[in-house]
Write a protein that holds these residues in place. Structure first.
Motif: not given
Length: 151
Positions: A105-134
């Motif tokens: 996968a490609s890292l789109l956005k490193p994991a970070h604290k969110t403004d709503y009190g969560g924690y999330s980051g994003y990766f993309a699959d081989p066709d660039n479909h974005p996945w949030e891990v949260v």
């Protein structure tokens, strides 16, 4: 005669992604640990158990033809949707992101604290479909691996 039909029960049962290279995409999702089902379909179509809604892979051009939309130009930017991998802890989010990257996968956005009190980051699959891990407050991932939403 005006007979009203009962409203159908709403449900989302399958998410189908158009992919460029079936073999590579099948290998990617298997490497992430998703269990392939109906493997007798070979590389024509692929289905995976996801702990809830099923995931399907279908050749991009054939999927575009099936829904009667042009297959080109293929969007390189945001497509207006994301997939999500909900987790129970921030540590799990980090582990899933690291794991997905290790499987191609490609890292789109490193994991970070969110403004709503969560924690999330994003990766993309081989066709660039974005996945949030949260991990999100109030959204529980049960022992059944399904997301449970409060009322």
């Amino acid at each position: 005669m005006n007979t009203k039909l009962p409203a159908p029960i709403p449900r989302l049962t399958m998410i189908t992604l158009g992919v460029s290279h079936m073999r590579a995409s099948i290998a990617f999702y298997e490497a992430l640990g998703f269990k392939r089902r109906l493997a007798a379909s070979g590389e024509a179509v692929a289905f995976f158990e996801t702990g809830g809604t099923a995931l399907g892979l279908f050749p991009w051009d054939q999927l575009a033809q099936d829904v009667t939309l042009p297959q080109d130009p293929r969007p390189r930017g945001f497509r207006g949707m994301t997939l999500a991998w909900n987790c129970s802890t921030a540590e799990e989010v980090d582990a899933v992101l690291d794991f997905a990257i290790s499987k191609g996968a490609s890292l789109l956005k490193p994991a970070h604290k969110t403004d709503y009190g969560g924690y999330s980051g994003y990766f993309a699959d081989p066709d660039n479909h974005p996945w949030e891990v949260v991990v999100a407050p109030g959204i529980e991932v049960g022992d059944d691996q399904r997301v449970h939403l409060p009322d």
